[in-house]
Design a protein around this motif. Structure first.
Motif, PDB file in Angstrom:
ATOM      1  N   ALA A  57       0.836  -1.199   0.000  1.00 16.99           N
ATOM      2  CA  ALA A  57       0.000   0.000   0.000  1.00 16.99           C
ATOM      3  C   ALA A  57       0.868   1.245   0.000  1.00 16.99           C
ATOM      4  CB  ALA A  57      -0.929   0.020   1.213  1.00 16.99           C
ATOM      5  N   GLU A  58       0.478   2.177  -0.841  1.00 21.31           N
ATOM      6  CA  GLU A  58       1.041   3.530  -0.798  1.00 21.31           C
ATOM      7  C   GLU A  58      -0.040   4.391  -0.190  1.00 21.31           C
ATOM      8  OE1 GLU A  58       1.342   7.623  -1.981  1.00 21.31           O
ATOM      9  OE2 GLU A  58      -0.083   6.231  -2.919  1.00 21.31           O
ATOM     10  N   ALA A  59       0.295   5.087   0.912  1.00 22.60           N
ATOM     11  CA  ALA A  59      -0.737   5.822   1.619  1.00 22.60           C
ATOM     12  C   ALA A  59      -0.392   7.297   1.726  1.00 22.60           C
ATOM     13  CB  ALA A  59      -0.965   5.205   3.001  1.00 22.60           C
ATOM     14  N   TYR A  60       0.172   7.703   2.853  1.00 23.34           N
ATOM     15  CA  TYR A  60       0.411   9.119   3.095  1.00 23.34           C
ATOM     16  C   TYR A  60       1.874   9.336   3.460  1.00 23.34           C
ATOM     17  CZ  TYR A  60      -4.684   8.842   3.462  1.00 23.34           C
ATOM     18  OH  TYR A  60      -6.010   8.597   3.223  1.00 23.34           O
ATOM     19  N   THR A  61       2.135  10.350   4.224  1.00 26.91           N
ATOM     20  CA  THR A  61       3.490  10.588   4.721  1.00 26.91           C
ATOM     21  C   THR A  61       3.753   9.640   5.891  1.00 26.91           C
ATOM     22  OG1 THR A  61       2.732  12.252   6.295  1.00 26.91           O
ATOM     23  CG2 THR A  61       3.333  13.020   4.088  1.00 26.91           C
ATOM     24  N   PRO A  62       5.019   9.411   6.246  1.00 27.22           N
ATOM     25  CA  PRO A  62       5.308   8.534   7.390  1.00 27.22           C
ATOM     26  C   PRO A  62       4.601   8.957   8.672  1.00 27.22           C
ATOM     27  CG  PRO A  62       7.302   8.888   6.121  1.00 27.22           C
ATOM     28  CD  PRO A  62       6.246   9.788   5.518  1.00 27.22           C
ATOM     29  N   ALA A  63       4.525  10.269   8.933  1.00 29.74           N
ATOM     30  CA  ALA A  63       3.880  10.740  10.162  1.00 29.74           C
ATOM     31  C   ALA A  63       2.408  10.362  10.189  1.00 29.74           C
ATOM     32  CB  ALA A  63       4.049  12.249  10.301  1.00 29.74           C
ATOM     33  N   VAL A  64       1.727  10.525   9.064  1.00 25.37           N
ATOM     34  CA  VAL A  64       0.301  10.188   9.002  1.00 25.37           C
ATOM     35  C   VAL A  64       0.123   8.674   9.003  1.00 25.37           C
ATOM     36  CG1 VAL A  64      -1.821  10.411   7.663  1.00 25.37           C
ATOM     37  CG2 VAL A  64      -0.253  12.343   7.842  1.00 25.37           C
ATOM     38  N   ASP A  65       0.997   7.964   8.310  1.00 27.01           N
ATOM     39  CA  ASP A  65       0.919   6.499   8.316  1.00 27.01           C
ATOM     40  C   ASP A  65       1.046   5.961   9.741  1.00 27.01           C
ATOM     41  OD1 ASP A  65       0.666   6.528   5.602  1.00 27.01           O
ATOM     42  OD2 ASP A  65       2.658   5.725   5.163  1.00 27.01           O
ATOM     43  N   ARG A  66       1.918   6.569  10.528  1.00 21.35           N
ATOM     44  CA  ARG A  66       2.088   6.099  11.913  1.00 21.35           C
ATOM     45  C   ARG A  66       0.852   6.439  12.742  1.00 21.35           C
ATOM     46  NH1 ARG A  66       4.797   6.656  17.032  1.00 21.35           N
ATOM     47  NH2 ARG A  66       5.711   4.609  17.488  1.00 21.35           N
ATOM     48  N   ALA A  67       0.299   7.621  12.520  1.00 22.87           N
ATOM     49  CA  ALA A  67      -0.927   7.988  13.232  1.00 22.87           C
ATOM     50  C   ALA A  67      -2.065   7.035  12.890  1.00 22.87           C
ATOM     51  CB  ALA A  67      -1.315   9.426  12.887  1.00 22.87           C
ATOM     52  N   ASN A  68      -2.026   6.477  11.674  1.00 19.85           N
ATOM     53  CA  ASN A  68      -3.050   5.520  11.245  1.00 19.85           C
ATOM     54  C   ASN A  68      -2.676   4.074  11.564  1.00 19.85           C
ATOM     55  OD1 ASN A  68      -4.669   7.555  10.235  1.00 19.85           O
ATOM     56  ND2 ASN A  68      -3.852   7.411   8.154  1.00 19.85           N
ATOM     57  N   SER A  69      -1.556   3.878  12.257  1.00 25.09           N
ATOM     58  CA  SER A  69      -1.114   2.551  12.728  1.00 25.09           C
ATOM     59  C   SER A  69      -0.844   1.555  11.608  1.00 25.09           C
ATOM     60  CB  SER A  69      -2.153   1.964  13.696  1.00 25.09           C
ATOM     61  OG  SER A  69      -2.352   2.807  14.819  1.00 25.09           O
ATOM     62  N   LEU A  70      -0.347   2.033  10.475  1.00 28.64           N
ATOM     63  CA  LEU A  70      -0.023   1.098   9.396  1.00 28.64           C
ATOM     64  C   LEU A  70       1.135   0.185   9.767  1.00 28.64           C
ATOM     65  CD1 LEU A  70      -0.476   3.106   6.071  1.00 28.64           C
ATOM     66  CD2 LEU A  70      -2.083   1.653   7.306  1.00 28.64           C
ATOM     67  N   GLN A  71       1.949   0.605  10.740  1.00 29.44           N
ATOM     68  CA  GLN A  71       3.061  -0.221  11.192  1.00 29.44           C
ATOM     69  C   GLN A  71       2.574  -1.515  11.851  1.00 29.44           C
ATOM     70  OE1 GLN A  71       2.173   2.686  12.402  1.00 29.44           O
ATOM     71  NE2 GLN A  71       2.146   2.697  14.631  1.00 29.44           N
ATOM     72  N   ASP A  72       1.306  -1.567  12.197  1.00 32.98           N
ATOM     73  CA  ASP A  72       0.746  -2.791  12.767  1.00 32.98           C
ATOM     74  C   ASP A  72       0.264  -3.755  11.694  1.00 32.98           C
ATOM     75  OD1 ASP A  72       1.175  -1.686  15.288  1.00 32.98           O
ATOM     76  OD2 ASP A  72      -0.856  -0.858  15.410  1.00 32.98           O
ATOM     77  N   SER A  73       0.197  -3.282  10.455  1.00 28.18           N
ATOM     78  CA  SER A  73      -0.345  -4.103   9.369  1.00 28.18           C
ATOM     79  C   SER A  73       0.726  -4.662   8.448  1.00 28.18           C
ATOM     80  CB  SER A  73      -1.339  -3.280   8.540  1.00 28.18           C
ATOM     81  OG  SER A  73      -2.399  -2.807   9.349  1.00 28.18           O
ATOM     82  N   ALA A  74       1.848  -3.972   8.328  1.00 28.22           N
ATOM     83  CA  ALA A  74       2.957  -4.424   7.488  1.00 28.22           C
ATOM     84  C   ALA A  74       4.254  -3.978   8.153  1.00 28.22           C
ATOM     85  CB  ALA A  74       2.840  -3.853   6.077  1.00 28.22           C
ATOM     86  N   LYS A  75       5.308  -4.720   7.910  1.00 23.66           N
ATOM     87  CA  LYS A  75       6.566  -4.433   8.606  1.00 23.66           C
ATOM     88  C   LYS A  75       7.713  -4.066   7.677  1.00 23.66           C
ATOM     89  CE  LYS A  75       5.190  -5.015  12.835  1.00 23.66           C
ATOM     90  NZ  LYS A  75       5.176  -3.857  13.777  1.00 23.66           N
ATOM     91  N   ILE A  76       7.419  -3.850   6.414  1.00 23.30           N
ATOM     92  CA  ILE A  76       8.448  -3.410   5.471  1.00 23.30           C
ATOM     93  C   ILE A  76       8.003  -2.091   4.853  1.00 23.30           C
ATOM     94  CG2 ILE A  76       9.675  -3.910   3.324  1.00 23.30           C
ATOM     95  CD1 ILE A  76       9.412  -6.877   3.951  1.00 23.30           C
ATOM     96  N   LEU A  77       8.840  -1.086   4.981  1.00 23.06           N
ATOM     97  CA  LEU A  77       8.545   0.241   4.438  1.00 23.06           C
ATOM     98  C   LEU A  77       9.696   0.674   3.550  1.00 23.06           C
ATOM     99  CD1 LEU A  77       6.821   2.856   4.352  1.00 23.06           C
ATOM    100  CD2 LEU A  77       8.124   3.644   6.340  1.00 23.06           C
ATOM    101  N   TYR A  78       9.394   1.026   2.317  1.00 19.93           N
ATOM    102  CA  TYR A  78      10.447   1.465   1.397  1.00 19.93           C
ATOM    103  C   TYR A  78      10.577   2.980   1.407  1.00 19.93           C
ATOM    104  CZ  TYR A  78      11.395  -3.161  -0.378  1.00 19.93           C
ATOM    105  OH  TYR A  78      11.793  -4.472  -0.464  1.00 19.93           O
ATOM    106  N   GLN A  79      11.820   3.411   1.483  1.00 18.86           N
ATOM    107  CA  GLN A  79      12.179   4.822   1.475  1.00 18.86           C
ATOM    108  C   GLN A  79      13.396   5.006   0.576  1.00 18.86           C
ATOM    109  OE1 GLN A  79       9.358   6.532   2.851  1.00 18.86           O
ATOM    110  NE2 GLN A  79      10.960   7.890   3.554  1.00 18.86           N
ATOM    111  N   PRO A  80      13.573   6.189  -0.028  1.00 19.94           N
ATOM    112  CA  PRO A  80      12.671   7.336   0.026  1.00 19.94           C
ATOM    113  C   PRO A  80      11.443   7.123  -0.868  1.00 19.94           C
ATOM    114  CG  PRO A  80      14.476   7.809  -1.447  1.00 19.94           C
ATOM    115  CD  PRO A  80      14.768   6.468  -0.834  1.00 19.94           C
ATOM    116  N   GLY A  81      10.447   7.950  -0.633  1.00 17.56           N
ATOM    117  CA  GLY A  81       9.231   7.838  -1.425  1.00 17.56           C
ATOM    118  C   GLY A  81       9.444   8.403  -2.823  1.00 17.56           C
ATOM    119  N   TRP A  82       9.215   7.580  -3.827  1.00 24.70           N
ATOM    120  CA  TRP A  82       9.403   8.012  -5.213  1.00 24.70           C
ATOM    121  C   TRP A  82       8.106   8.529  -5.833  1.00 24.70           C
ATOM    122  CZ3 TRP A  82       6.499   5.652  -9.022  1.00 24.70           C
ATOM    123  CH2 TRP A  82       5.882   4.438  -8.685  1.00 24.70           C
TER     124      TRP A  82
END
Length: 374
Positions: free
Chosen positions: A213-238
């Motif tokens: 999933a591509e969602a929002y910025t890291p700050a908003v993704d964390r506020a939405n608890s996406l870190q509880d749904s997937a454990k791999i995050l690619y950076q930087p955002g292209w």
């Protein structure tokens, strides 16, 4: 003689009294009904509108009031542009990407694949053709708004994944929640876009309906608890290396404000760009640190061959859009020429894009009416 002198003295006294009364009179309060695209509680994406309203109120001594309307409070985000143009609301605070279906070039002013950083956008707006092209897009579409770039919301994350991406082949058949130009790029590499609201991403992960999933910025993704749904995050955002917010004001309403109020709004938005440039960077950095240190998220970079394939896919998508919409091609060539010329703007204008410097008028000084582009 004495009578004439006395009359002159009286007239002069009356004029001075009227002048003193005018100077002492408080400025008339202007209230601008302003729907926003993101709730003002959302970190980095919603908070800039709230900050703008506060700054304008304070700096005008209460003479300029933004009556912020939260999303759904009478105006959906995608309705903001038309409502401002039609005069149904006075102003709006959003990102131009919402109007990309109607105005293809709009996505280039809000953030696009492998596009400018916030700093590059700021410089293009201030020293390049950015402001003039931005207004030209709306003017040519006969959209009756005055547009001001007013804040940065941060770079979007590079995407949340269930499994690690090791090669281009891993994208074939990948079910990913993604929209817009980024979705078209991913489709070229075999990915399958899944359209669903941001509020349903976590559920879709848990039910196995999406692989990424591509969602929002890291700050908003964390506020939405996406870190509880997937454990791999690619950076930087292209997909969107920067998020630009625009302050839209109905054209007639803007003209009625007068030079002093116009100048105050322009200056405040300019300061907001600079302030949010650094603030959004710090906000996203803090979220990424928390992901790694507190949430056991693996923050990875895409393999070189995958990034190269994505860049080639974007090139093809951009060429298609340029054929479909000449202004998209014109804006993209201009901003990329500016980027290649360096942040100082030297040699930034590609002669193939603009045959003469005067073809695009310079950005208007604060308080002046925005010139109409060619």
């Amino acid at each position: 003689m004495r009578c004439a002198a006395f009359q002159a003295l009286v007239a002069g006294g009356l004029w001075l009294a009227l002048l003193a009364e005018t100077i002492a009179a408080p400025a008339q309060t202007v209230t601008l009904e302003t729907p926003v695209a993101y709730g003002t509680h959302v970190p980095g994406l919603g908070t800039p509108a709230r900050d703008l309203a506060r700054l304008l109120r304070e700096r005008s001594d209460g003479a300029i009031q933004l009556e912020l309307k939260e999303p759904g409070d009478g105006t959906a985000p995608f309705e903001i542009l038309d409502k401002v143009s039609d005069g149904k609301v006075d102003a709006g605070f959003s990102t131009a990407g919402y109007w990309a279906a109607k105005l293809p070039a709009a996505s280039l002013f809000s953030g696009y694949p492998f596009g400018p950083t916030a700093k590059e956008y700021r410089d293009w707006f201030n020293r390049g053709h950015g402001r003039a092209l931005y207004q030209e897009m709306y003017d040519q579409a006969k959209v009756k708004v005055h547009v001001i770039p007013c804040a940065f919301g941060g770079a979007e994350a590079g995407g949340w994944f269930v499994d690690e991406i090791t090669s281009v082949d891993d994208l074939d058949g990948l079910r990913i929640r993604i929209f817009g130009l980024g979705a078209r790029v991913m489709m070229r590499l075999g990915a399958v876009p899944v359209l669903l609201p941001g509020s349903q991403i976590g559920e879709a992960f848990s039910e196995g309906k999406i692989d990424a999933a591509e969602a929002y910025t890291p700050a908003v993704d964390r506020a939405n608890s996406l870190q509880d749904s997937a454990k791999i995050l690619y950076q930087p955002g292209w997909i969107q290396p920067a998020t630009v917010f625009e302050f839209l004001i109905n054209k007639d309403r803007w003209d009625s404000l007068g030079p002093e109020r116009q100048s105050l709004i322009e200056r405040t938005c300019g300061e907001m760009l600079q302030k949010t440039l650094s603030a959004s960077t710090n906000l996203q950095a803090a979220a990424l640190t928390a992901f790694a240190n507190q949430d056991s998220v693996r923050i990875l970079s895409l393999p070189d061959d995958v990034e190269e394939a994505l860049r080639e896919g974007w090139k093809q998508v951009a060429e298609e859009e340029g054929v479909r919409d000449y202004l998209f091609k014109e804006v993209l060539e201009d901003i990329e020429a500016f980027r290649s010329g360096g942040v100082d703007g030297e040699n930034a204008v590609n002669p193939k894009v603009r045959k003469a410097e005067e073809a695009i008028p310079p950005p208007p000084p604060p308080g002046d009416a925005t010139p109409v582009g060619p």
